[in-house]
Design an enzyme around this catalytic site. Structure first.
Site, PDB file in Angstrom:
ATOM      1  N   ASP A  66     -68.056 -66.204  16.685  1.00  0.00           N
ATOM      2  CA  ASP A  66     -68.676 -64.919  17.005  1.00  0.00           C
ATOM      3  C   ASP A  66     -68.480 -63.943  15.852  1.00  0.00           C
ATOM      4  O   ASP A  66     -67.564 -64.111  15.050  1.00  0.00           O
ATOM      5  CB  ASP A  66     -68.043 -64.318  18.267  1.00  0.00           C
TER       6      ASP A  66
HETATM    7  N1  URA Z   1     -65.021 -68.963  21.657  1.00  0.00           N
HETATM    8  C1  URA Z   1     -65.458 -67.689  21.641  1.00  0.00           C
HETATM    9  O1  URA Z   1     -65.520 -67.035  22.653  1.00  0.00           O
HETATM   10  N2  URA Z   1     -65.824 -67.167  20.454  1.00  0.00           N
HETATM   11  C2  URA Z   1     -65.739 -67.834  19.273  1.00  0.00           C
HETATM   12  O2  URA Z   1     -66.054 -67.280  18.231  1.00  0.00           O
HETATM   13  C3  URA Z   1     -65.270 -69.153  19.326  1.00  0.00           C
HETATM   14  C4  URA Z   1     -64.925 -69.711  20.517  1.00  0.00           C
END
Ligand code: URA
Length: 234
Positions: free
Chosen positions: A105
């Site tokens: 993310d």
């Molecule tokens: N899980 C999440 O919620 N975000 C990420 O970036 C990776 C795994």
């Protein structure tokens, strides 16, 4: 590789910018099959013997880059509005076709691999790969002992999708290490959401046996060789 421009070949083989490659060509330092080549647009094939002075060069077919992804940067190749992990690579590592292997993310930090090897990317992200990924999560409340069993049994997310068994290690000060073997959209945030916790920070620590080097600061990168890459599949 069929044929590519000599300036491009040199920038990859010598890890220099295109401008530096052009300077070497102008200075008459580069030979292709024993003939001096000075024009940057000259095409060179993968079977040619390319030398810089006395040094024979090899062209790496693919590049593998480990990044400590900073916050606020998009896990994508290009974007119209936001800077991507490919945009922030040093010039000498940039090539056409680079992409991040899997997505973190925008506000997640940590271990991310960037490559132009599509088969490799597919092998790592395929749901069948079952490669362990470890994350350090900072939560907005207490991580209770009972959640260990909940994560282990496989959480059902709010939309009904089932997660595989996950590891949960409780750390002091509302931190935890989570280990997952898949990569659903926002998976870790959604898993904690099911037990009523919000994720304040998230950092990927490892993929398989490949660890984020502790010395690598956010935004910094390290080129990986093929044997280092194997750690992912061990
Ligand atoms: N899980 C999440 O919620 N975000 C990420 O970036 C990776 C795994």
């Amino acid at each position: 590789m069929a044929e590519l421009r000599i300036d491009k070949y040199l920038s990859v083989a010598l890890s220099v910018s295109r401008t530096e490659a052009k300077t070497l060509l102008k200075k008459g330092k580069i030979t292709v099959d024993s003939k001096v080549v000075s024009k940057p647009e000259t095409k060179v094939s993968d079977t040619a013997v390319v030398k810089c002075g006395d040094q024979e060069l090899t062209y790496k077919k693919y590049i593998y880059i480990l990044m400590n992804k900073p916050e606020g940067i998009l896990s994508a190749s290009t974007d119209k509005r936001v800077k991507t992990v490919v945009d922030i690579l040093p010039e000498n590592l940039k090539r056409a076709g680079l992409f991040p292997v899997g997505r973190l993310d925008k506000n997640t930090t940590g271990l991310l691999i960037i490559t132009d090897d599509g088969d490799f990317g597919h092998k790592v992200t395929s749901p069948k790969s079952l490669i362990e990924k470890r994350y350090l999560a900072g939560l907005d409340g207490e991580v209770k002992e009972e959640y260990i069993e909940v994560f282990k049994n496989g959480i059902t997310l709010a939309d009904g999708s089932e997660c595989m068994s996950a590891g949960l290690e409780i750390l002091p000060n509302n931190y935890a290490i989570v280990t997952i073997r898949e990569g659903k959209y926002h998976q870790i945030k959604r898993m904690f959401g099911v037990v009523g916790l919000g994720v304040n920070s998230l950092k990927r620590l490892s993929i398989g046996k490949m660890q984020l080097p502790t010395t690598l600061k956010e935004g910094e990168v390290k080129e990986l060789n093929v044997s280092e890459l194997q750690q992912i599949f061990e």
